[in-house]
Design a protein around this motif. Structure first.
Motif, PDB file in Angstrom:
ATOM      1  N   GLN A   2      42.559  44.256  59.637  1.00 42.99           N
ATOM      2  CA  GLN A   2      43.707  43.891  58.801  1.00 42.99           C
ATOM      3  C   GLN A   2      43.939  44.923  57.708  1.00 42.99           C
ATOM      4  OE1 GLN A   2      42.796  40.036  57.245  1.00 42.99           O
ATOM      5  NE2 GLN A   2      43.863  39.021  58.904  1.00 42.99           N
ATOM      6  N   ARG A   3      45.188  45.023  57.328  1.00 39.88           N
ATOM      7  CA  ARG A   3      45.501  45.879  56.195  1.00 39.88           C
ATOM      8  C   ARG A   3      45.255  45.110  54.913  1.00 39.88           C
ATOM      9  NH1 ARG A   3      51.404  47.636  57.807  1.00 39.88           N
ATOM     10  NH2 ARG A   3      51.542  45.443  57.299  1.00 39.88           N
ATOM     11  N   LYS A   4      44.943  45.818  53.841  1.00 43.17           N
ATOM     12  CA  LYS A   4      44.650  45.174  52.569  1.00 43.17           C
ATOM     13  C   LYS A   4      45.843  44.366  52.065  1.00 43.17           C
ATOM     14  CE  LYS A   4      42.102  45.724  48.483  1.00 43.17           C
ATOM     15  NZ  LYS A   4      40.699  45.662  48.361  1.00 43.17           N
ATOM     16  N   ALA A   5      47.033  44.809  52.347  1.00 48.06           N
ATOM     17  CA  ALA A   5      48.231  44.103  51.903  1.00 48.06           C
ATOM     18  C   ALA A   5      48.383  42.743  52.581  1.00 48.06           C
ATOM     19  CB  ALA A   5      49.464  44.960  52.168  1.00 48.06           C
ATOM     20  N   ASP A   6      47.763  42.571  53.737  1.00 55.95           N
ATOM     21  CA  ASP A   6      47.859  41.311  54.477  1.00 55.95           C
ATOM     22  C   ASP A   6      46.809  40.284  54.059  1.00 55.95           C
ATOM     23  OD1 ASP A   6      49.937  42.429  55.882  1.00 55.95           O
ATOM     24  OD2 ASP A   6      48.660  43.079  57.542  1.00 55.95           O
ATOM     25  N   LEU A   7      45.827  40.693  53.254  1.00 56.69           N
ATOM     26  CA  LEU A   7      44.765  39.787  52.846  1.00 56.69           C
ATOM     27  C   LEU A   7      45.236  38.883  51.708  1.00 56.69           C
ATOM     28  CD1 LEU A   7      41.793  42.302  52.820  1.00 56.69           C
ATOM     29  CD2 LEU A   7      42.323  40.594  54.557  1.00 56.69           C
ATOM     30  N   PRO A   8      44.669  37.674  51.595  1.00 57.01           N
ATOM     31  CA  PRO A   8      45.057  36.785  50.497  1.00 57.01           C
ATOM     32  C   PRO A   8      44.604  37.362  49.155  1.00 57.01           C
ATOM     33  CG  PRO A   8      43.282  35.820  51.781  1.00 57.01           C
ATOM     34  CD  PRO A   8      43.704  37.067  52.486  1.00 57.01           C
ATOM     35  N   SER A   9      45.279  36.960  48.093  1.00 58.57           N
ATOM     36  CA  SER A   9      44.906  37.439  46.766  1.00 58.57           C
ATOM     37  C   SER A   9      44.981  36.290  45.770  1.00 58.57           C
ATOM     38  CB  SER A   9      45.812  38.581  46.338  1.00 58.57           C
ATOM     39  OG  SER A   9      47.130  38.125  46.206  1.00 58.57           O
ATOM     40  N   LYS A  10      44.344  36.482  44.622  1.00 54.34           N
ATOM     41  CA  LYS A  10      44.322  35.520  43.529  1.00 54.34           C
ATOM     42  C   LYS A  10      44.472  36.274  42.218  1.00 54.34           C
ATOM     43  CE  LYS A  10      41.201  32.084  45.485  1.00 54.34           C
ATOM     44  NZ  LYS A  10      39.989  31.299  45.230  1.00 54.34           N
ATOM     45  N   THR A  11      44.635  35.535  41.137  1.00 57.08           N
ATOM     46  CA  THR A  11      44.684  36.107  39.802  1.00 57.08           C
ATOM     47  C   THR A  11      43.389  35.737  39.089  1.00 57.08           C
ATOM     48  OG1 THR A  11      47.068  35.864  39.748  1.00 57.08           O
ATOM     49  CG2 THR A  11      45.973  36.205  37.648  1.00 57.08           C
ATOM     50  N   CYS A  12      42.764  36.699  38.463  1.00 56.65           N
ATOM     51  CA  CYS A  12      41.509  36.484  37.765  1.00 56.65           C
ATOM     52  C   CYS A  12      41.728  35.557  36.570  1.00 56.65           C
ATOM     53  CB  CYS A  12      40.951  37.818  37.291  1.00 56.65           C
ATOM     54  SG  CYS A  12      39.400  37.685  36.388  1.00 56.65           S
ATOM     55  N   PHE A  19      43.507  40.157  42.356  1.00 54.58           N
ATOM     56  CA  PHE A  19      42.448  40.746  43.157  1.00 54.58           C
ATOM     57  C   PHE A  19      42.534  40.178  44.561  1.00 54.58           C
ATOM     58  CE2 PHE A  19      40.607  36.993  41.250  1.00 54.58           C
ATOM     59  CZ  PHE A  19      39.793  36.444  42.218  1.00 54.58           C
ATOM     60  N   SER A  20      42.084  40.963  45.523  1.00 52.19           N
ATOM     61  CA  SER A  20      42.202  40.601  46.938  1.00 52.19           C
ATOM     62  C   SER A  20      40.908  40.036  47.483  1.00 52.19           C
ATOM     63  CB  SER A  20      42.570  41.835  47.762  1.00 52.19           C
ATOM     64  OG  SER A  20      43.815  42.312  47.354  1.00 52.19           O
ATOM     65  N   TRP A  21      41.048  39.363  48.599  1.00 55.50           N
ATOM     66  CA  TRP A  21      39.929  38.792  49.329  1.00 55.50           C
ATOM     67  C   TRP A  21      38.942  39.885  49.691  1.00 55.50           C
ATOM     68  CZ3 TRP A  21      37.922  39.518  54.215  1.00 55.50           C
ATOM     69  CH2 TRP A  21      37.129  38.491  54.735  1.00 55.50           C
ATOM     70  N   ARG A  22      37.648  39.553  49.599  1.00 55.84           N
ATOM     71  CA  ARG A  22      36.589  40.468  50.019  1.00 55.84           C
ATOM     72  C   ARG A  22      35.720  39.760  51.048  1.00 55.84           C
ATOM     73  NH1 ARG A  22      34.521  42.751  44.213  1.00 55.84           N
ATOM     74  NH2 ARG A  22      36.538  43.551  43.536  1.00 55.84           N
ATOM     75  N   ARG A  23      35.152  40.531  51.900  1.00 55.61           N
ATOM     76  CA  ARG A  23      34.343  39.953  52.973  1.00 55.61           C
ATOM     77  C   ARG A  23      33.174  39.122  52.439  1.00 55.61           C
ATOM     78  NH1 ARG A  23      31.866  43.277  58.060  1.00 55.61           N
ATOM     79  NH2 ARG A  23      31.510  41.452  59.356  1.00 55.61           N
ATOM     80  N   LYS A  24      32.573  39.563  51.335  1.00 53.87           N
ATOM     81  CA  LYS A  24      31.440  38.814  50.787  1.00 53.87           C
ATOM     82  C   LYS A  24      31.860  37.449  50.248  1.00 53.87           C
ATOM     83  CE  LYS A  24      31.462  40.886  46.177  1.00 53.87           C
ATOM     84  NZ  LYS A  24      30.669  41.643  45.223  1.00 53.87           N
ATOM     85  N   TRP A  25      33.164  37.234  50.022  1.00 56.21           N
ATOM     86  CA  TRP A  25      33.681  35.950  49.550  1.00 56.21           C
ATOM     87  C   TRP A  25      34.208  35.084  50.696  1.00 56.21           C
ATOM     88  CZ3 TRP A  25      36.977  38.843  45.470  1.00 56.21           C
ATOM     89  CH2 TRP A  25      36.170  39.198  44.388  1.00 56.21           C
TER      90      TRP A  25
END
Length: 54
Positions: A2-12, A19-25
């Protein structure tokens, strides 16, 4: 892949930056609130300071 733009994101919750989804999360994405350990520490210190102030 997946491209980074397609990953879910949240606001800190601390710095209000996106910030975007990371595999460790992957397993705990719903509970993630902070973009970094630094923001987590700052939020915890601020909360502690508020509780101690009269």
């Amino acid at each position: 892949m997946q491209r980074k733009a397609d990953l879910p994101s949240k606001t800190c919750a601390c710095c209000r930056r996106p910030f975007s989804w990371r595999r460790k999360w992957a397993r705990s994405w719903d509970e993630v609130r902070y973009c970094s350990q630094r923001c987590r520490r700052q939020a915890r210190a601020a909360r502690r300071h508020r509780e101690m102030s009269p």
